[in-house]
Design a protein around this motif. Sequence first.
Motif, PDB file in Angstrom:
ATOM      1  N   ALA A   1      44.129  90.107  45.587  1.00  0.00           N
ATOM      2  CA  ALA A   1      45.091  90.221  47.015  1.00  0.00           C
ATOM      3  C   ALA A   1      46.284  89.277  46.852  1.00  0.00           C
ATOM      4  O   ALA A   1      47.492  89.614  46.974  1.00  0.00           O
ATOM      5  CB  ALA A   1      44.457  90.214  48.162  1.00  0.00           C
ATOM      6  N   LYS A   2      45.982  87.966  46.290  1.00  0.00           N
ATOM      7  CA  LYS A   2      46.896  87.051  46.244  1.00  0.00           C
ATOM      8  C   LYS A   2      47.770  87.203  45.096  1.00  0.00           C
ATOM      9  O   LYS A   2      49.341  87.080  45.342  1.00  0.00           O
ATOM     10  CB  LYS A   2      46.370  85.711  46.218  1.00  0.00           C
ATOM     11  N   LEU A   3      47.255  87.818  44.020  1.00  0.00           N
ATOM     12  CA  LEU A   3      48.209  88.063  42.870  1.00  0.00           C
ATOM     13  C   LEU A   3      49.043  89.215  43.261  1.00  0.00           C
ATOM     14  O   LEU A   3      50.281  89.246  42.719  1.00  0.00           O
ATOM     15  CB  LEU A   3      47.362  88.401  41.574  1.00  0.00           C
ATOM     16  N   THR A   4      48.405  90.297  43.839  1.00  0.00           N
ATOM     17  CA  THR A   4      49.189  91.484  44.382  1.00  0.00           C
ATOM     18  C   THR A   4      50.360  91.018  45.023  1.00  0.00           C
ATOM     19  O   THR A   4      51.461  91.564  44.913  1.00  0.00           O
ATOM     20  CB  THR A   4      48.350  92.394  44.784  1.00  0.00           C
ATOM     21  N   ARG A   5      50.137  90.135  46.228  1.00  0.00           N
ATOM     22  CA  ARG A   5      51.619  89.854  46.790  1.00  0.00           C
ATOM     23  C   ARG A   5      52.406  88.886  45.986  1.00  0.00           C
ATOM     24  O   ARG A   5      53.688  89.157  46.315  1.00  0.00           O
ATOM     25  CB  ARG A   5      50.642  88.716  48.132  1.00  0.00           C
ATOM     26  N   ILE A   6      51.910  88.233  44.921  1.00  0.00           N
ATOM     27  CA  ILE A   6      52.919  87.277  44.165  1.00  0.00           C
ATOM     28  C   ILE A   6      53.733  88.448  43.468  1.00  0.00           C
ATOM     29  O   ILE A   6      55.138  88.102  43.214  1.00  0.00           O
ATOM     30  CB  ILE A   6      52.084  86.521  43.352  1.00  0.00           C
ATOM     31  N   TYR A   7      53.037  89.399  43.037  1.00  0.00           N
ATOM     32  CA  TYR A   7      53.875  90.280  42.039  1.00  0.00           C
ATOM     33  C   TYR A   7      54.179  91.539  42.548  1.00  0.00           C
ATOM     34  O   TYR A   7      54.889  92.535  42.215  1.00  0.00           O
ATOM     35  CB  TYR A   7      53.184  90.900  41.166  1.00  0.00           C
TER      36      TYR A   7
END
Length: 97
Positions: A30-36
Amino acid sequence: MSRITVTENGAEKVVTDIAPYRAERDDVLAKLTRIYADFEKRPLSALEPREQEIVDLVNRYSELAHIIDRFDQASVRRANILAGWEIVKQHRAGESA
């Protein structure tokens, strides 16, 4: 109950419940998804200030995926062994009848 031993932060730990690892893996994703978010609309250089954060998240995701995979494999091995034991128990019960 399945169990594996993992090394985290230099210490060995016995894992018998994989749920927290799955939850953390989902959180990292989820954190990576927000970053990207909107990655395709921005230049790559827009994420350069977050490179270390991305590297840390990618490394943790990989580590968690490996732990989960090992646990799942241990569960399959355990189930295979228990299936054999069930056959032996059934055979023994049939002999005493």
